[in-house]
Design a protein around this motif. Structure first.
Motif, short mmCIF file in Angstrom:
data_model
loop_
_atom_site.label_atom_id
_atom_site.label_comp_id
_atom_site.label_asym_id
_atom_site.label_seq_id
_atom_site.Cartn_x
_atom_site.Cartn_y
_atom_site.Cartn_z
N ILE A 180 0.82 -1.22 0.00
CA ILE A 180 0.00 0.00 0.00
C ILE A 180 0.85 1.27 0.00
O ILE A 180 0.33 2.37 0.03
N GLY A 181 2.18 1.09 -0.03
CA GLY A 181 3.07 2.23 -0.16
C GLY A 181 3.39 2.97 1.12
O GLY A 181 3.90 4.09 1.08
N GLU A 182 3.12 2.38 2.26
CA GLU A 182 3.41 3.04 3.53
C GLU A 182 4.82 2.78 4.03
O GLU A 182 5.34 3.53 4.84
N VAL A 183 5.42 1.70 3.56
CA VAL A 183 6.78 1.33 3.96
C VAL A 183 7.56 1.02 2.68
O VAL A 183 7.03 0.39 1.76
N SER A 184 8.79 1.44 2.63
CA SER A 184 9.63 1.24 1.45
C SER A 184 9.80 -0.23 1.10
O SER A 184 9.92 -1.09 1.98
N SER A 185 9.82 -0.51 -0.19
CA SER A 185 10.04 -1.88 -0.64
C SER A 185 11.47 -2.34 -0.37
O SER A 185 11.78 -3.52 -0.47
N LEU A 186 12.36 -1.42 -0.02
CA LEU A 186 13.74 -1.75 0.31
C LEU A 186 13.88 -2.28 1.75
O LEU A 186 14.89 -2.88 2.10
#
Length: 144
Positions: free
Chosen positions: A106-112
């Motif tokens: 949902i874009g709240e935490v970085s995919s990194l």
């Protein structure tokens, strides 16, 4: 003759802080439920450590669920618990892989961001922003 410990002694302060932290944690949900189950219920709720009802925000549930796949809705248990301790004052940890996956989708935490051992770390401002955006879906466990 024995004397009572003074209020400024470390043991007294530690005991007092422990009691205050326990009071703050009374509002934590004891039985986390899958997002998919909460979506079905008419009044999605659980119970806190204090024995009180904890009602989930239905619109926050729907908003969150719309953005993640069905299999993750079954695996993700709510509320998401972040642990805040005094030894790391600017970050919270979360020992939940499904939560990391959902928050990344949902874009709240970085995919990194990745699991480090059995947990992932997020700065407290990010956790507070998520709590504000999705009320009742996140709780902070104090003193962990």
């Amino acid at each position: 003759m024995t004397y009572a410990p003074r209020i400024m002694e470390e043991s007294v302060l530690a005991r007092w802080m422990g009691m205050e932290i326990a009071k703050m944690n009374e509002g934590l949900v004891t039985a986390r439920k899958p997002l998919s189950a909460l979506l079905i219920g008419e009044n999605p709720s659980s119970v806190t450590k204090k024995g009180e009802a904890y009602a989930f925000d239905r619109s926050a549930l729907r908003s969150f669920a719309e953005r993640i796949p069905e299999d993750l809705r079954r695996r993700l248990k709510l509320p998401i618990l972040f642990y805040a301790g005094p030894d790391i004052p600017h970050s919270c940890s979360c020992p939940d892989e499904a939560a990391l996956e959902a928050l990344q989708l949902i874009g709240e935490v970085s995919s990194l961001r990745t699991m480090q051992g059995r947990q992932f770390w997020v700065s407290r401002p990010i956790v507070y922003a998520i709590m504000k955006k999705y009320p009742t879906l996140v709780q902070i466990v104090m003193g962990a």
